[in-house]
Design an enzyme around this catalytic site. Structure first.
Site, short mmCIF file in Angstrom:
data_model
loop_
_atom_site.label_atom_id
_atom_site.label_comp_id
_atom_site.label_asym_id
_atom_site.label_seq_id
_atom_site.Cartn_x
_atom_site.Cartn_y
_atom_site.Cartn_z
N HIS A 57 22.58 62.81 98.29
CA HIS A 57 23.65 62.04 97.63
C HIS A 57 24.77 63.05 97.43
O HIS A 57 24.77 63.80 96.45
CB HIS A 57 23.21 61.50 96.27
CG HIS A 57 21.92 60.73 96.30
ND1 HIS A 57 21.81 59.49 96.90
CD2 HIS A 57 20.70 61.01 95.81
CE1 HIS A 57 20.55 59.06 96.76
NE2 HIS A 57 19.86 59.95 96.11
N TYR A 120 25.54 55.50 98.22
CA TYR A 120 25.60 54.27 97.42
C TYR A 120 26.83 54.13 96.52
O TYR A 120 26.97 53.15 95.81
CB TYR A 120 24.32 54.07 96.62
CG TYR A 120 23.99 55.06 95.54
CD1 TYR A 120 24.41 54.86 94.23
CD2 TYR A 120 23.21 56.17 95.81
CE1 TYR A 120 24.06 55.75 93.23
CE2 TYR A 120 22.85 57.05 94.82
CZ TYR A 120 23.29 56.85 93.52
OH TYR A 120 22.94 57.72 92.53
N HIS A 267 10.51 60.31 97.92
CA HIS A 267 9.69 60.78 96.79
C HIS A 267 8.23 60.30 96.90
O HIS A 267 7.35 61.11 97.15
CB HIS A 267 10.27 60.42 95.41
CG HIS A 267 11.72 60.78 95.26
ND1 HIS A 267 12.16 62.07 95.41
CD2 HIS A 267 12.83 60.03 95.01
CE1 HIS A 267 13.48 62.11 95.25
NE2 HIS A 267 13.92 60.89 95.00
N ASP A 318 18.66 65.87 98.28
CA ASP A 318 18.81 64.85 97.26
C ASP A 318 20.03 65.03 96.34
O ASP A 318 21.15 64.78 96.75
CB ASP A 318 17.49 64.78 96.45
CG ASP A 318 17.37 63.55 95.58
OD1 ASP A 318 18.39 62.86 95.38
OD2 ASP A 318 16.28 63.26 95.07
C1 NGQ Z 1 19.85 58.25 92.86
N1 NGQ Z 1 18.33 60.00 92.42
O1 NGQ Z 1 19.97 57.16 93.38
O2 NGQ Z 1 20.76 59.09 92.89
C2 NGQ Z 1 18.56 58.62 92.18
C3 NGQ Z 1 18.65 58.35 90.71
C4 NGQ Z 1 17.83 56.01 90.38
C5 NGQ Z 1 17.10 60.47 92.46
N2 NGQ Z 1 16.15 59.63 92.33
C6 NGQ Z 1 18.98 56.97 90.34
N3 NGQ Z 1 16.83 61.73 92.63
O3 NGQ Z 1 16.83 56.28 91.02
O4 NGQ Z 1 17.97 54.96 89.76
ZN ZN Z 2 17.80 60.00 96.02
#
Ligand code: NGQ
Ligand code: ZN
Length: 450
Positions: A57, A120, A267, A318
């Protein structure tokens, strides 16, 4: 045609010495071991294939290191997520491009030559689509084009704030689409990738929290590229999924979506033995992000059981809190050693090098997950990393021991040059655009934090 020569090279079919690589139009057209170097100008010591980084991201690099101060209540993934939502408030399209360019320069300097951008952040600060709904996807593509990294763009479908199609929160407003607007977004993203060499378009339902299985089924036909989804990263997600559906997230996903080798499950930290086996058998890649998973306090992936059942994995950076391919692989192994009080866990079999097993697995798993050829082979893009033979942990070694030195024993960076499509982008560890990209990144940070 460009011709490169290496004293030793880690080829798709193993180590070779005195290797000449011919590159035409960005692809490897011939590989010849045991050659003489005398009439080749580009001579280097050690060639590795560039590694795919299967989960990024990019925008999160803007606040790397800014969420390490303890808050009023006990800190967790979920308090971090609130801070992340606040950090995206003020990022505009040119900021996304500036931040992503910084991230991609760092990735190339670390030996990653393709990135899977799980993208996103789609809409403006009020949650309204830009005039071109794919504007921020285009900013990501522009950053990839500028820096030279290969891009697998994974536009994210994000519709809800929790299991059972809950309303999204205010903090999520820049992410949200319905199936129709997402179709337009994919079309715009597809156009944005047309002129980018080796670009791949996939799709990413964010998680079972953000997309229902009906929505996932509806968006899957939009591309024939890879499908990525976050799953079972936190125990709270498992608990919430259980109370909503009576099933655990990986179990629920495998039962309700056509998960196969086109998929990458990001994950998948919290699985029972049955889920681990079923996921391995599905052919999906496990997208492991050891540095971020440690930073966020996620837990430890059941790697030995998964790999023993034939499961494939790759690595991703990530949250981009730290971008370092060798360290992702090192931490992947070290977390297993700490959990199992054992050594050389992921080497799996007697006599195998842990470094070479980690590197080779992440290369194959990453290539599958991003649908981008990786590995030094005829027909593949000439995406090559050379190591510094003058490094105390690299010099004097051969074969797998080079990778063990690189991954486990090299504190200071050991990467010398990086080529993408045969073009040398990094030399002496520096990307040719490092300074200009970093200056723009600093200006962006100053602007968004003012
Ligand atoms: C994300 N990041 O989409 O950036 C996610 C957090 C979520 C990680 N999981 C947000 N490392 O999962 O709602
Ligand atoms: Zn992620």
């Amino acid at each position: 045609m460009t011709r490169l020569w290496f004293e030793t090279a880690y080829l798709a079919d193993g180590w070779a010495r005195h290797v000449t690589l011919d590159v035409t139009d960005g692809r490897i057209t011939a590989i010849t071991p045991d050659t003489d170097s005398s009439d080749i100008a580009e001579r280097h010591a050690i060639a590795l294939p560039g590694l795919p980084n299967l989960h990024s991201h990019a925008f999160q690099r803007a606040f790397a290191g800014n969420t390490e101060v303890r808050g009023p209540s006990s800190d967790s993934f979920w308090t971090w997520r609130e801070a992340m939502y606040r950090a995206v408030d003020r990022i505009d399209p040119s900021d996304v491009e500036a931040i992503a360019a910084q991230v991609y320069v760092e990735m190339l300097e670390a030996g990653f030559t393709r990135v899977g951008e799980f993208h996103y952040l789609h809409h403006d600060g009020d949650g309204r689509p830009y005039a071109d709904i794919g504007e921020l996807s285009h900013a990501i593509a522009a950053a990839a084009g500028e820096t030279g990294i290969a891009l697998t763009l994974l536009p994210v479908f994000y519709a809800h704030g929790g299991f059972g199609a809950q309303e999204p929160t205010h903090g999520q407003r820049r992410f949200i689409n319905d199936i129709n607007s997402f179709g337009r977004l994919i079309e715009s993203a597809r156009q944005g990738l047309e002129s980018l060499p080796d670009a791949v378009l996939g799709i990413a339902p964010h998680s079972l929290r953000a997309a229902t299985v009906e929505e996932i089924a509806a968006i899957l036909p939009l591309t024939d590229g890879p499908i990525h989804i976050h799953v079972a990263e936190q125990t709270k997600e498992v608990d919430d999924c259980l109370s909503w559906s009576g099933r655990r997230p990986v179990e629920y996903l495998l039962d309700n979506a056509p998960v196969d080798a086109r998929w990458c499950l990001i994950h998948a930290t919290h699985m029972t033995a049955t889920e681990t086996l079923a996921m391995a058998r599905s052919g999906a890649v496990a997208g492991l992000c050891p540095i971020t998973e440690a930073n966020l306090g996620d837990g430890i992936f059941p790697a030995p059981d998964f790999v023993a059942a034939g499961g494939r994995y790759g690595v991703g950076s990530d949250s981009n809190v730290l971008i370092n391919a060798a360290e992702e692989l090192r931490l992947l192994e070290y977390s297993q050693r700490l959990a199992h009080r054992a050594r050389n866990v992921l080497a799996m079999n007697e006599g195998r090098s842990t470094g070479e097993t980690l590197f080779g697995s992440a290369l194959k798993g990453g290539a599958q997950a991003l649908q981008g050829a990786a590995g030094l082979a005829v027909g593949a893009p000439a995406d090559i990393v050379s190591l510094d033979a003058g490094h105390p942990s690299i010099g004097g070694r051969s074969g797998a021991a080079i990778l063990d030195g690189f991954i486990f024993a090299a504190a200071r960076p050991a990467i010398d040059c990086v080529w993408r499509r045969g073009e040398k982008l990094v030399e002496g560890g520096h990307h040719h655009a490092r300074e200009s990209v970093a200056a723009r990144f600093r200006a962006t940070l100053a602007k968004i934090s003012a």
